[in-house]
Design a protein around this motif. Structure first.
Motif, PDB file in Angstrom:
ATOM      1  N   TRP A 103       0.829  -1.217   0.000  1.00 57.75           N
ATOM      2  CA  TRP A 103       0.000   0.000   0.000  1.00 57.75           C
ATOM      3  C   TRP A 103       0.861   1.264   0.000  1.00 57.75           C
ATOM      4  O   TRP A 103       0.609   2.204  -0.730  1.00 57.75           O
ATOM      5  CB  TRP A 103      -0.909  -0.038   1.228  1.00 57.75           C
ATOM      6  N   ARG A 104       1.915   1.218   0.814  1.00 63.35           N
ATOM      7  CA  ARG A 104       2.766   2.418   0.893  1.00 63.35           C
ATOM      8  C   ARG A 104       3.562   2.626  -0.383  1.00 63.35           C
ATOM      9  O   ARG A 104       3.738   3.766  -0.837  1.00 63.35           O
ATOM     10  CB  ARG A 104       3.721   2.287   2.072  1.00 63.35           C
ATOM     11  N   SER A 105       4.021   1.592  -0.980  1.00 62.30           N
ATOM     12  CA  SER A 105       4.808   1.752  -2.209  1.00 62.30           C
ATOM     13  C   SER A 105       3.951   2.073  -3.419  1.00 62.30           C
ATOM     14  O   SER A 105       4.452   2.521  -4.451  1.00 62.30           O
ATOM     15  CB  SER A 105       5.610   0.489  -2.492  1.00 62.30           C
ATOM     16  N   SER A 106       2.640   1.895  -3.349  1.00 64.77           N
ATOM     17  CA  SER A 106       1.755   2.194  -4.487  1.00 64.77           C
ATOM     18  C   SER A 106       1.285   3.643  -4.500  1.00 64.77           C
ATOM     19  O   SER A 106       0.644   4.065  -5.464  1.00 64.77           O
ATOM     20  CB  SER A 106       0.549   1.258  -4.458  1.00 64.77           C
ATOM     21  N   ILE A 107       1.570   4.400  -3.428  1.00 63.54           N
ATOM     22  CA  ILE A 107       1.103   5.784  -3.368  1.00 63.54           C
ATOM     23  C   ILE A 107       2.010   6.666  -4.232  1.00 63.54           C
ATOM     24  O   ILE A 107       3.248   6.626  -4.109  1.00 63.54           O
ATOM     25  CB  ILE A 107       1.094   6.304  -1.920  1.00 63.54           C
ATOM     26  N   VAL A 108       1.408   7.476  -5.107  1.00 64.69           N
ATOM     27  CA  VAL A 108       2.116   8.456  -5.952  1.00 64.69           C
ATOM     28  C   VAL A 108       1.411   9.795  -5.810  1.00 64.69           C
ATOM     29  O   VAL A 108       0.189   9.873  -5.989  1.00 64.69           O
ATOM     30  CB  VAL A 108       2.144   8.014  -7.429  1.00 64.69           C
ATOM     31  N   GLU A 109       2.180  10.852  -5.496  1.00 68.22           N
ATOM     32  CA  GLU A 109       1.625  12.206  -5.336  1.00 68.22           C
ATOM     33  C   GLU A 109       2.163  13.099  -6.446  1.00 68.22           C
ATOM     34  O   GLU A 109       3.381  13.277  -6.571  1.00 68.22           O
ATOM     35  CB  GLU A 109       1.991  12.766  -3.960  1.00 68.22           C
ATOM     36  N   ILE A 110       1.256  13.634  -7.244  1.00 67.62           N
ATOM     37  CA  ILE A 110       1.597  14.516  -8.363  1.00 67.62           C
ATOM     38  C   ILE A 110       1.406  15.966  -7.919  1.00 67.62           C
ATOM     39  O   ILE A 110       0.353  16.328  -7.376  1.00 67.62           O
ATOM     40  CB  ILE A 110       0.740  14.206  -9.597  1.00 67.62           C
ATOM     41  N   GLU A 111       2.437  16.815  -8.166  1.00 73.29           N
ATOM     42  CA  GLU A 111       2.378  18.220  -7.769  1.00 73.29           C
ATOM     43  C   GLU A 111       1.315  18.972  -8.578  1.00 73.29           C
ATOM     44  O   GLU A 111       0.989  18.601  -9.711  1.00 73.29           O
ATOM     45  CB  GLU A 111       3.742  18.880  -7.973  1.00 73.29           C
ATOM     46  N   GLN A 112       0.803  20.045  -7.922  1.00 73.74           N
ATOM     47  CA  GLN A 112      -0.174  20.897  -8.599  1.00 73.74           C
ATOM     48  C   GLN A 112       0.468  21.578  -9.803  1.00 73.74           C
ATOM     49  O   GLN A 112       1.572  22.115  -9.731  1.00 73.74           O
ATOM     50  CB  GLN A 112      -0.710  21.958  -7.623  1.00 73.74           C
ATOM     51  N   GLY A 113      -0.234  21.563 -10.940  1.00 72.91           N
ATOM     52  CA  GLY A 113       0.285  22.183 -12.158  1.00 72.91           C
ATOM     53  C   GLY A 113       1.114  21.246 -13.003  1.00 72.91           C
ATOM     54  O   GLY A 113       1.675  21.681 -14.021  1.00 72.91           O
ATOM     55  N   THR A 114       1.219  20.010 -12.617  1.00 74.23           N
ATOM     56  CA  THR A 114       1.994  19.032 -13.392  1.00 74.23           C
ATOM     57  C   THR A 114       1.118  17.834 -13.737  1.00 74.23           C
ATOM     58  O   THR A 114       0.037  17.643 -13.179  1.00 74.23           O
ATOM     59  CB  THR A 114       3.222  18.563 -12.601  1.00 74.23           C
TER      60      THR A 114
END
Length: 441
Positions: A103-114
């Motif tokens: 679960w932890r390795s599947s999390i991806v956070e995309i920055e605002q504006g990208t």
């Protein structure tokens, strides 16, 4: 993105960085380099599968030990039950640890504006918007993080750019802003490094085409000029790469030294011309003000004279009216006098007519007396006419008619004397008076 120094060409590139440095690199760049694309270092490994496999094996061992415990008695069965319980506990713990790790390795956070480019087995699946996403598939990963909201500034100075007269300018600085509109098309078609070369080549070609249409002495007019046609040209060329030019301009143009001196002289002449124009404007304004004051004074003088003329005209009208009144009065007086004299003459004539009428009546009554008086007056008039009648003078000549000039002159001198002597003699005759006597005429 960080602003680039003037007179230096911007460099567009991509970098490999961990997820924690992506925001910093996208917003600030690296050593004067523009980084619209970041390749993240993936934290996902397949180590999370090891606890799952071990946990599954432990659970399977627990099941086998449980089966063995049910088929045996005594200490062997108790030992098998204890080992089965331990296997169940270890298996469950390893499954929970493996699940949490997954679960932890599947999390991806995309920055605002990208936007993130999601791939699976190397093939692009879709793009990820800003926010948190879960990549449950073990072989799904984000290969690129592309800045699609920021307008990226780009500076591209063009050196030795020839003008219409084939004079190379020192440099023309071109500044533009672009934005990546399609992240997948950009990273798969050209990439950041290749895009830098393509953009620099397109900008230089557009600048050189513009400079070829400009004379050297008007090169400074390129600064701040309208470059909408260049922007359209670049957009048509870069649209295939998923890039849109949002704005561009030419902030600076540097000319050769001799043309800079020429333009400095031209600017000095322009400044002097401006000063002369301002001075002439002041002189012209003063003259206009002076003329305006003269015009106002002339208007006042004209108005005063108009007032005087109107006063004189009014006085003349009054005098003419008085004169006409006097003339009318005099005419009335003369008319009255004429009428008075006419009436007097008419009355006198009427009186005389009545007197003549009375006299005629008296004469009619005394016709014999009147006839005698008339005959006597006829005689008097006849005698007077006989005394004043001219006497003929006969001039006789010996041999017929003398037509000489001497005889004619002598006759002309003698005739007045003869006629005057006769008049004197006739005047001395006695004429009867009105009272019956005679008087000497």
């Amino acid at each position: 993105m960080s602003s680039v120094r003037s007179h230096r060409r911007s460099v567009i590139s991509e970098a490999v960085a961990p997820w924690g440095d992506i925001a910093r690199l996208l917003r600030g760049g690296e050593a004067g380099t523009l980084l619209p694309v970041i390749i993240p270092k993936h934290r996902r490994r397949l180590w999370w599968m090891l606890p799952l496999w071990v946990g599954g094996y432990a659970l399977l061992s627990g099941v086998m030990l449980t089966l063995k415990e049910s088929g045996s008695d005594g200490l062997g069965g108790m030992a098998a039950g204890a080992l089965a319980t331990l296997s169940y506990v270890v298996g469950v713990l390893l499954l929970v640890i493996g699940g949490l790790w997954w679960w932890r390795s599947s999390i991806v956070e995309i920055e605002q504006g990208t936007h993130g480019v999601l791939t699976r087995y190397g093939a692009v699946v879709r793009t990820l918007d800003a926010g948190r996403h879960y990549l449950w598939h073990p072989w799904s990963r984000v290969d690129f993080v592309v800045d699609t909201a920021t307008e990226i500034p780009y500076s591209a100075p063009v050196m030795a750019c020839p003008t219409q007269e084939n004079v190379p300018l020192r440099s023309i600085e071109f500044f533009l802003k672009f934005r990546i509109t399609d992240a997948v098309l950009f990273v798969r078609t050209i990439g950041a490094g290749n895009f830098d070369l393509v953009l620099s080549s397109a900008v230089q070609d557009a600048i050189r085409q513009r400079a070829r249409r400009v004379r050297t002495e008007r090169a400074y007019d390129l600064r701040g000029s309208d470059v909408a046609d260049m922007q359209d040209l670049l957009n048509r060329q870069l649209d295939r790469y998923g890039v849109r030019i949002t704005g561009c301009n030419i902030p600076d143009v540097q000319l050769p030294a001799q043309y800079q001196q020429h333009l400095a002289t031209r600017e000095q002449v322009a400044k002097e011309r401006t000063a002369y124009e301002q001075e002439w404007g002041l002189i012209r304004k003063r003259r206009i003000d002076s003329l305006g004051m003269d015009i106002e004074r002339a208007k006042k003088t004209r108005d005063a004279r108009i007032v005087e003329v109107r006063a004189a005209l009014n006085r003349a009208r009054e005098e003419v009216a008085q004169l006409l009144e006097r003339q009318e009065t005099e005419a009335q007086r003369v008319r009255f006098e004429i009428e008075t004299r006419g009436r007097s003459g008419l009355i006198a004539a009427e009186n005389e007519a009545r007197a003549q009428q009375a006299l005629a009546k008296a004469y009619r009554d005394n016709r014999a007396v009147l006839q005698y008086e008339l005959a006597r007056r006829r005689l008097e008039v006849g005698s007077r006419l006989a005394g004043k009648a001219p006497r003929p003078v006969v001039v006789r000549t010996d041999g017929g008619t003398d037509t000489s000039a001497l005889s004619t002159l002598f006759t002309a001198q003698m005739l007045p004397r003869l006629t005057s002597g006769d008049r004197v003699l006739n005047g001395s005759a006695l004429l009867p008076g009105e009272d019956g006597g005679h008087e000497q005429r």
